[in-house]
Design a protein around this motif. Structure first.
Motif, mmCIF file in Angstrom:
data_model
loop_
_atom_site.group_PDB
_atom_site.id
_atom_site.type_symbol
_atom_site.label_atom_id
_atom_site.label_comp_id
_atom_site.label_asym_id
_atom_site.label_seq_id
_atom_site.Cartn_x
_atom_site.Cartn_y
_atom_site.Cartn_z
ATOM 1 N N ILE A 130 13.692 6.622 1.983
ATOM 2 C CA ILE A 130 13.413 6.200 0.609
ATOM 3 C C ILE A 130 14.370 6.941 -0.319
ATOM 4 C CG2 ILE A 130 11.507 7.874 0.485
ATOM 5 C CD1 ILE A 130 10.203 6.023 -1.599
ATOM 6 N N GLU A 131 15.219 6.191 -0.992
ATOM 7 C CA GLU A 131 16.210 6.774 -1.890
ATOM 8 C C GLU A 131 15.589 7.007 -3.267
ATOM 9 O OE1 GLU A 131 18.986 7.695 -0.748
ATOM 10 O OE2 GLU A 131 19.049 6.626 1.170
ATOM 11 N N GLN A 132 16.255 7.858 -4.060
ATOM 12 C CA GLN A 132 15.749 8.196 -5.383
ATOM 13 C C GLN A 132 15.526 6.952 -6.242
ATOM 14 O OE1 GLN A 132 14.805 11.269 -6.438
ATOM 15 N NE2 GLN A 132 14.042 10.291 -8.318
ATOM 16 N N ASP A 133 16.440 6.008 -6.149
ATOM 17 C CA ASP A 133 16.300 4.763 -6.920
ATOM 18 C C ASP A 133 16.212 3.550 -6.008
ATOM 19 O OD1 ASP A 133 16.440 5.943 -9.529
ATOM 20 O OD2 ASP A 133 18.591 6.260 -9.191
ATOM 21 N N GLY A 134 15.778 3.770 -4.773
ATOM 22 C CA GLY A 134 15.729 2.686 -3.800
ATOM 23 C C GLY A 134 14.393 1.953 -3.798
ATOM 24 N N THR A 135 14.270 1.051 -2.846
ATOM 25 C CA THR A 135 13.073 0.219 -2.728
ATOM 26 C C THR A 135 11.861 1.048 -2.343
ATOM 27 O OG1 THR A 135 14.384 -1.713 -2.084
ATOM 28 C CG2 THR A 135 12.042 -1.718 -1.476
ATOM 29 N N LEU A 136 10.736 0.774 -2.985
ATOM 30 C CA LEU A 136 9.456 1.389 -2.631
ATOM 31 C C LEU A 136 8.562 0.285 -2.070
ATOM 32 C CD1 LEU A 136 7.488 3.832 -2.650
ATOM 33 C CD2 LEU A 136 6.745 3.068 -4.912
ATOM 34 N N ARG A 137 8.265 0.372 -0.777
ATOM 35 C CA ARG A 137 7.434 -0.635 -0.116
ATOM 36 C C ARG A 137 5.981 -0.167 -0.106
ATOM 37 N NH1 ARG A 137 11.972 -0.287 3.312
ATOM 38 N NH2 ARG A 137 13.317 -2.122 3.141
ATOM 39 N N ILE A 138 5.110 -0.991 -0.658
ATOM 40 C CA ILE A 138 3.684 -0.654 -0.750
ATOM 41 C C ILE A 138 2.893 -1.702 0.025
ATOM 42 C CG2 ILE A 138 1.734 -0.233 -2.282
ATOM 43 C CD1 ILE A 138 3.693 0.375 -4.517
ATOM 44 N N PHE A 139 2.080 -1.233 0.940
ATOM 45 C CA PHE A 139 1.218 -2.110 1.743
ATOM 46 C C PHE A 139 -0.213 -1.944 1.255
ATOM 47 C CE2 PHE A 139 -0.967 -2.729 6.060
ATOM 48 C CZ PHE A 139 -1.107 -4.094 5.864
ATOM 49 N N ILE A 140 -0.821 -3.060 0.854
ATOM 50 C CA ILE A 140 -2.162 -3.035 0.255
ATOM 51 C C ILE A 140 -3.104 -3.846 1.134
ATOM 52 C CG2 ILE A 140 -3.525 -3.614 -1.786
ATOM 53 C CD1 ILE A 140 -0.424 -3.683 -3.068
ATOM 54 N N THR A 141 -4.144 -3.205 1.628
ATOM 55 C CA THR A 141 -5.091 -3.904 2.481
ATOM 56 C C THR A 141 -6.515 -3.502 2.137
ATOM 57 O OG1 THR A 141 -5.835 -4.242 4.778
ATOM 58 C CG2 THR A 141 -4.765 -2.150 4.288
ATOM 59 N N GLY A 142 -7.386 -4.482 2.134
ATOM 60 C CA GLY A 142 -8.788 -4.215 1.804
ATOM 61 C C GLY A 142 -9.702 -4.326 2.990
ATOM 62 N N GLY A 143 -9.156 -4.232 4.208
ATOM 63 C CA GLY A 143 -9.989 -4.355 5.390
ATOM 64 C C GLY A 143 -10.127 -5.802 5.806
ATOM 65 N N SER A 144 -11.026 -6.052 6.773
ATOM 66 C CA SER A 144 -11.131 -7.384 7.369
ATOM 67 C C SER A 144 -11.531 -8.455 6.362
ATOM 68 C CB SER A 144 -12.151 -7.354 8.518
ATOM 69 O OG SER A 144 -13.423 -6.957 8.047
ATOM 70 N N GLN A 145 -12.266 -8.078 5.328
ATOM 71 C CA GLN A 145 -12.724 -9.050 4.341
ATOM 72 C C GLN A 145 -11.882 -9.054 3.065
ATOM 73 O OE1 GLN A 145 -15.182 -11.208 5.081
ATOM 74 N NE2 GLN A 145 -15.160 -10.240 7.090
ATOM 75 N N GLY A 146 -10.891 -8.183 2.990
ATOM 76 C CA GLY A 146 -10.143 -8.063 1.749
ATOM 77 C C GLY A 146 -10.971 -7.321 0.715
ATOM 78 N N ALA A 147 -10.353 -6.954 -0.395
ATOM 79 C CA ALA A 147 -11.076 -6.257 -1.466
ATOM 80 C C ALA A 147 -10.621 -6.846 -2.790
ATOM 81 C CB ALA A 147 -10.802 -4.760 -1.413
ATOM 82 N N SER A 148 -11.518 -7.508 -3.486
ATOM 83 C CA SER A 148 -11.138 -8.197 -4.715
ATOM 84 C C SER A 148 -10.665 -7.232 -5.795
ATOM 85 C CB SER A 148 -12.309 -9.030 -5.233
ATOM 86 O OG SER A 148 -13.440 -8.217 -5.467
ATOM 87 N N VAL A 149 -11.124 -5.977 -5.746
ATOM 88 C CA VAL A 149 -10.718 -5.017 -6.771
ATOM 89 C C VAL A 149 -9.205 -4.802 -6.752
ATOM 90 C CG1 VAL A 149 -11.076 -2.974 -5.297
ATOM 91 C CG2 VAL A 149 -11.200 -2.752 -7.783
ATOM 92 N N PHE A 150 -8.583 -4.885 -5.573
ATOM 93 C CA PHE A 150 -7.138 -4.715 -5.503
ATOM 94 C C PHE A 150 -6.419 -5.889 -6.163
ATOM 95 C CE2 PHE A 150 -7.863 -2.126 -1.385
ATOM 96 C CZ PHE A 150 -8.130 -0.999 -2.139
ATOM 97 N N SER A 151 -6.940 -7.087 -5.984
ATOM 98 C CA SER A 151 -6.336 -8.264 -6.614
ATOM 99 C C SER A 151 -6.531 -8.245 -8.121
ATOM 100 C CB SER A 151 -6.952 -9.540 -6.024
ATOM 101 O OG SER A 151 -6.614 -9.673 -4.659
ATOM 102 N N GLU A 152 -7.609 -7.629 -8.557
ATOM 103 C CA GLU A 152 -7.881 -7.569 -9.996
ATOM 104 C C GLU A 152 -7.024 -6.529 -10.700
ATOM 105 O OE1 GLU A 152 -12.007 -6.681 -10.085
ATOM 106 O OE2 GLU A 152 -12.623 -8.607 -9.226
ATOM 107 N N VAL A 153 -6.829 -5.372 -10.069
ATOM 108 C CA VAL A 153 -6.194 -4.237 -10.742
ATOM 109 C C VAL A 153 -4.698 -4.142 -10.477
ATOM 110 C CG1 VAL A 153 -6.153 -1.708 -10.906
ATOM 111 C CG2 VAL A 153 -8.346 -2.926 -10.789
ATOM 112 N N LEU A 154 -4.295 -4.275 -9.231
ATOM 113 C CA LEU A 154 -2.908 -3.972 -8.862
ATOM 114 C C LEU A 154 -1.866 -4.870 -9.525
ATOM 115 C CD1 LEU A 154 -3.478 -2.890 -5.213
ATOM 116 C CD2 LEU A 154 -1.855 -1.771 -6.727
ATOM 117 N N PRO A 155 -1.985 -6.187 -9.465
ATOM 118 C CA PRO A 155 -0.920 -7.006 -10.072
ATOM 119 C C PRO A 155 -0.720 -6.723 -11.556
ATOM 120 C CG PRO A 155 -2.358 -8.343 -8.678
ATOM 121 C CD PRO A 155 -3.028 -7.019 -8.833
ATOM 122 N N LYS A 156 -1.814 -6.594 -12.292
ATOM 123 C CA LYS A 156 -1.701 -6.331 -13.725
ATOM 124 C C LYS A 156 -1.107 -4.946 -13.993
ATOM 125 C CE LYS A 156 -5.586 -9.371 -14.820
ATOM 126 N NZ LYS A 156 -6.985 -9.465 -15.306
#
Length: 321
Positions: A130-156
């Motif tokens: 990971i470079e100082q100004d390089g790409t930051l890859r973020i993996f978001i998972t809410g488990g087997s059922q997903g987590a709606s809170v991540f869809s509500e908060v993260l994109p905004k």
């Protein structure tokens, strides 16, 4: 035979009638399991927690068959609290498990939680560059059922980052089907690269590629993330009576491998402050990755198997309590 799985199971329902039905189911399961175990005469019976394990493991204990119980969380579940006093061995995922008394701790062995071979193979792989100004890859998972809170908060929240930070993001996010259109639209409008899916069948690949995980903190997720050596922001599921996910997350955070945000505290402002720190100081993630890896147990399956085999072979003589 080193081990066997036996018989009916039960769960504890809510409400008086459901509790009565659950108690009846557990009782029937016990007698069915006792008969089956009497016929099979296994050398060892292994239980992995939860009420479905109680009938078979307890039946084995009444028959003086050695039992091993495994606790996947950082707090002993109710079923294992009941079964622990008569278990010959107690396999645990963490060096400190709340709910074990002093006598039980003498029979406890830290094995960790078994993970799939493709996950355990990540343990010895380096943290992705990971470079100082390089790409930051973020993996978001809410488990087997997903987590709606991540869809509500993260994109905004991510859409509020400055342009130069948004351009660096590579988001891979699990979303519920019904959330996909809205989440995709927000990321697209913000110019953020995002791979959105309802479910990921390539967990090992996503963990290998990412620099940061944002997830719930169920036992399986925490075990996979730490074995892969990835730093995480954990948002524990808040509605477990024993707060098991909070305790799992705290165990990694105490080692410096994660940050814990309660669901109430998982706001766009709080998340932005955290992510801006990572974007400005990526070495923070590198250090946390090594700390997370120190919590990983890539050989948990082997350790657990060795315990069972030693008992089944008579190499580890411990009387049933």
């Amino acid at each position: 035979r080193a081990a066997c799985r036996a018989g009916a199971s039960g769960t504890i329902g809510a409400g008086i009638m459901k509790k009565i039905k659950s108690a009846f189911s557990l009782g029937m399961g016990f007698f069915q399991a006792r008969k089956l175990l009497s016929d099979l005469k296994p050398a060892v019976v292994v239980g992995f927690g939860g009420y479905p394990s109680v009938p078979a493991v307890y039946a084995a204990q009444t028959l003086k068959i050695p039992t091993v119980i495994h606790e996947q969380n950082a707090i002993l579940g109710r079923a294992n609290v009941f079964l622990a006093p008569k278990a010959a061995k107690i396999a645990v995922a963490w060096s400190h498990v709340e709910g074990l008394d002093a006598i039980d701790e003498n029979r406890a062995i830290v094995t960790g939680n078994p993970v799939r071979p493709d996950i355990s193979a990540l343990y010895n792989k380096p943290f992705p560059t990971i470079e100082q100004d390089g790409t930051l890859r973020i993996f978001i998972t809410g488990g087997s059922q997903g987590a709606s809170v991540f869809s509500e908060v993260l994109p905004k929240a991510l859409a509020r980052l400055p342009d130069h930070h948004r351009a660096r993001l590579d988001i891979v996010q699990q979303c519920r089907e019904e959330d996909l259109p809205q989440v995709r639209a927000i990321y697209s409008e913000a110019g953020i690269q995002a791979d959105l899916r309802p479910f990921f069948k390539d967990m090992s690949l996503q963990l290998e590629r990412c620099h940061l995980v944002i997830a719930r903190s169920g036992a399986g997720t925490v075990s996979e993330v730490t074995t892969a050596g990835r730093p995480a922001i954990f948002v524990p599921y808040p509605h477990h009576a024993d707060q098991q996910q909070k305790r799992n997350a705290d165990a990694v955070a105490d080692a410096g491998g994660a940050w814990v945000m309660t669901q109430n505290g998982f706001t766009a402002d709080a998340l932005l402050a955290r992510l801006e720190t990572f974007l400005q100081n990526p070495e923070t993630l590198f250090r946390a990755a090594e700390n997370a890896r120190s919590c990983g147990k890539p050989d948990a399956a082997r350790k657990l198997g060795n315990i069972v085999m030693a008992m089944a072979s008579g190499w580890d003589k411990h009387p049933q309590g």
